[in-house]
Design an enzyme around this catalytic site. Structure first.
Site, PDB file in Angstrom:
ATOM      1  N   VAL A  64       0.836  -1.208   0.000  1.00 18.06           N
ATOM      2  CA  VAL A  64       0.000   0.000   0.000  1.00 18.06           C
ATOM      3  C   VAL A  64       0.869   1.256   0.000  1.00 18.06           C
ATOM      4  O   VAL A  64       0.622   2.203  -0.751  1.00 18.06           O
ATOM      5  CB  VAL A  64      -0.956  -0.003   1.216  1.00 18.06           C
ATOM      6  CG1 VAL A  64      -1.639   1.341   1.397  1.00 18.06           C
ATOM      7  CG2 VAL A  64      -2.013  -1.087   1.030  1.00 18.06           C
ATOM      8  N   ASP A  83      10.822   3.553   5.109  1.00 17.22           N
ATOM      9  CA  ASP A  83      10.636   2.192   5.638  1.00 17.22           C
ATOM     10  C   ASP A  83      11.799   1.859   6.562  1.00 17.22           C
ATOM     11  O   ASP A  83      12.913   2.347   6.366  1.00 17.22           O
ATOM     12  CB  ASP A  83      10.563   1.170   4.497  1.00 17.22           C
ATOM     13  CG  ASP A  83       9.788  -0.068   4.888  1.00 17.22           C
ATOM     14  OD1 ASP A  83       8.631  -0.225   4.434  1.00 17.22           O
ATOM     15  OD2 ASP A  83      10.318  -0.892   5.685  1.00 17.22           O
ATOM     16  N   THR A 139      -1.018  -4.162   9.668  1.00 17.61           N
ATOM     17  CA  THR A 139      -1.815  -4.367  10.890  1.00 17.61           C
ATOM     18  C   THR A 139      -2.304  -5.825  10.889  1.00 17.61           C
ATOM     19  O   THR A 139      -3.477  -6.096  10.659  1.00 17.61           O
ATOM     20  CB  THR A 139      -3.017  -3.396  10.925  1.00 17.61           C
ATOM     21  OG1 THR A 139      -3.689  -3.423   9.640  1.00 17.61           O
ATOM     22  CG2 THR A 139      -2.589  -1.980  11.208  1.00 17.61           C
ATOM     23  N   THR A 174      -5.389  -0.313   7.655  1.00 24.43           N
ATOM     24  CA  THR A 174      -6.723  -0.730   8.098  1.00 24.43           C
ATOM     25  C   THR A 174      -6.686  -0.946   9.602  1.00 24.43           C
ATOM     26  O   THR A 174      -5.881  -1.747  10.092  1.00 24.43           O
ATOM     27  CB  THR A 174      -7.115  -2.040   7.380  1.00 24.43           C
ATOM     28  OG1 THR A 174      -7.019  -1.832   5.974  1.00 24.43           O
ATOM     29  CG2 THR A 174      -8.528  -2.457   7.753  1.00 24.43           C
ATOM     30  N   CYS A 313      -5.534  -9.208   3.572  1.00 24.43           N
ATOM     31  CA  CYS A 313      -6.604  -8.299   4.011  1.00 24.43           C
ATOM     32  C   CYS A 313      -7.876  -9.013   4.458  1.00 24.43           C
ATOM     33  O   CYS A 313      -8.229  -8.957   5.636  1.00 24.43           O
ATOM     34  CB  CYS A 313      -6.926  -7.301   2.907  1.00 24.43           C
ATOM     35  SG  CYS A 313      -5.596  -6.124   2.666  1.00 24.43           S
TER      36      CYS A 313
END
Ligand SMILES: NC(=O)c1ccc[n+]([C@@H]2O[C@H](COP(=O)([O-])OP(=O)(O)OC[C@H]3O[C@@H](n4cnc5c(N)ncnc54)[C@H](O)[C@@H]3O)[C@@H](O)[C@H]2O)c1
Length: 498
Positions: A64, A83, A139, A174, A313
């Site tokens: 993402v 990163d 996440t 998310t 996801c």
């Protein structure tokens, strides 16, 4: 985390950022002085379509983050992708793509050429000189099914002191509903009183495999924030994109993302449940799904039966939603059933294979596709990996081929260099990821490579009528899910369950 509020303060109150786009004061006018002092290295002040060029830091350069950073730079913003993974940043700096995603490399090269996209392992410089910071950290699921937000919080803690006084922290990861309000409270307590930092949630809906297109032309963009000023800056960032934009609160934005993913997964499980019934009744799920999908209230997407959903996801977002709801004593029965049906998909495939081959111990399988979906190299929670492992547990020999996943030491499966090499000496070629090239196989050549002539299309990607022709022509046997199997003797129907 304990949130201590100042007396009389609402949990969500965010300080003023400056007047909106329509007013006489530009939203960023309050920080013009600071930016001029910091060097003002902008080549031009405008994005594509004439919006204002902003300085953006993206923290977390994964699937993402890299797409977000590259796309925002492509639109004309000045972006730094950050990163902690030094190797990843080194690869990017030396022009090597760390992930495989269609069109991404071209977009990155274009943005680099314009001087609008840079990479760093140092969050502090990028964050302190930003108009907005996107957080795109993973996440994942924790053991309990809840979202593990430890990496996200660690980023928030470490970058908070560096945020400019008028900064905007945009959570794109998310997250469970309520997370962004907690972040807002944390910043309110930890930053000086003079700070006017705002928090926003801008969930991402891109699909791996079509991520660039999805980012640049999404069905909608969701702006979750608790102040009009934060909403305005999000509008500024996305001004070059014409898709519908929804303004809502933080919790609503968090819920839109999770509820959408859960609903899409539910459609997939629903189609799979119906496919099982079709198998039992000798009916075709193709006709059923087509007839359902033409109803505009239902729509055709995500109704193709197959090996189930995977990836980083859907599975974890559903687990997180169920866990969040359980904490509030709300039972998500529909989502539990969605999960249970999905968990059974590989068992359904194994049962079908056993109904044809009996014991699988002396059989050889060619597995077509390892990524969780086509056009990506991502194998996280991929049904293909589950199938490989169940076949191996049953004693079968497995050789896999994926067009972009060329090394997977942890899987302990032999990888073949092409589709035909994978099928050599096999009893059955199982399509688990619907890469387009599996639809263009030379069936005659494939048959010659195989020991037994079985094709199991575990994604229902091949047209049943065309496969009936191929079966007759080449002596193949074709199986799929929720559709009658095809053999030379029974071109239209044998029921493997009977
Ligand atoms: N992958 C998708 O298709 C997709 C789509 C929509 C939303 N999302 C959500 O977006 C988020 C990110 O997903 P992803 O697939 O890009 O994850 P990812 O694992 O590919 O990327 C996360 C990146 O963050 C980096 N990182 C970890 N800790 C860091 C730190 N302290 N500082 C800087 N970088 C750090 C990692 O090295 C990694 O490169 C998740 O919440 C996911 O649910 C993903």
């Amino acid at each position: 985390m304990a949130i201590v509020r100042r007396e009389g303060e609402r949990a969500c109150a965010i300080p003023h950022l400056g007047k909106g786009n329509g007013g006489d004061l530009h939203p960023l006018s309050a920080n013009r002085g600071r930016r001029e002092k910091s060097g003002g290295d902008r080549k031009s002040a405008h994005t594509r379509g004439g919006g204002i060029r902003l300085k953006i830091a993206v923290i977390g350069t994964g699937y993402v983050g890299l797409v977000t950073g590259a796309a925002l730079a492509h639109l004309g913003h000045q972006v730094v992708c950050v990163d902690v993974n030094k190797d990843k940043i080194m690869l990017l700096k030396s022009g090597v793509m760390p992930i495989w995603e269609p069109d991404l490399e071209d977009m990155i090269r274009g943005a680099e050429f314009e001087g609008l996209l840079n990479y760093s392992t140092d969050a502090s410089a990028a964050v302190s000189d930003s108009d907005a910071v996107f957080v795109t950290i993973g996440t994942p699921s924790s053991e309990s099914g809840e979202a593990d937000l430890s990496a996200l919080w660690s980023v928030v803690h470490s970058i908070a002191p560096m945020l400019p006084d008028d900064g905007l922290l945009i959570i794109k990861s998310t997250v469970p509903a309520g997370t962004c309000v907690q972040i807002e409270c944390y910043l309110r307590q930890s930053l000086p009183d003079s700070s006017r930092v705002a928090v926003a949630h801008n969930p991402e809906f891109l699909r791996q495999g079509s991520a660039v297109q999805d980012f640049l032309a999404p069905d909608r963009i969701v702006f979750g924030a608790s102040s009009p000023e934060a909403h305005e800056r999000l509008e500024e960032i996305y001004a070059p994109i014409e898709s519908p934009k929804i303004r809502c609160g933080l919790k609503e934005a968090e819920l839109i993302k999770c509820a959408s993913n859960a609903f899409l997964a539910m459609k997939i499980s629903y189609a799979n449940m119906m496919a099982d019934l079709c198998d039992a009744l000798g009916a075709s799920i193709d006709a059923v799904a087509e007839g359902m999908g033409l109803d505009r209230r239902i729509g055709p997407a995500n109704l193709r039966a197959g090996a189930g959903y995977g990836g980083s996801c859907f599975p974890k977002d559903i687990r997180a939603l169920i866990a969040l709801a359980a904490k509030e004593q709300v039972e998500m029965e529909l989502l539990k059933a969605t999960e249970a049906i999905n968990r059974q998909r590989i068992a359904v495939i194994m049962k079908k294979l056993e109904s044809v081959f009996g014991m699988l111990g002396d059989k050889r399988f060619a597995i077509y596709g390892l990524a969780f979906k086509p056009n990506t190299d991502d194998t996280r929670e991929s049904p293909a990996l589950q199938l490989c492992s169940m076949l191996q547990q049953a004693g079968a020999r497995v050789t896999a081929y994926d067009p972009v996943v060329s090394s997977m030491p942890e899987l302990q499966v032999e990888l073949a260099p092409d589709m035909y090499a994978a099928a050599e000496g096999s009893d059955c070629a199982v399509i688990v990821t619907d890469w387009a090239q599996f639809g263009r196989l030379d069936w005659g050549k494939l048959k010659q490579m195989m020991r037994s002539p079985y094709i199991f299309d575990a994604r229902n990607m091949l047209d049943a009528a065309s496969m009936a022709v191929n079966c007759e022509r080449y002596g193949l046997r074709y199986m799929s899910l929720g559709r009658p199997a095809i053999t030379p003797d029974a071109p239209l129907a044998i029921d493997l369950n009977r």
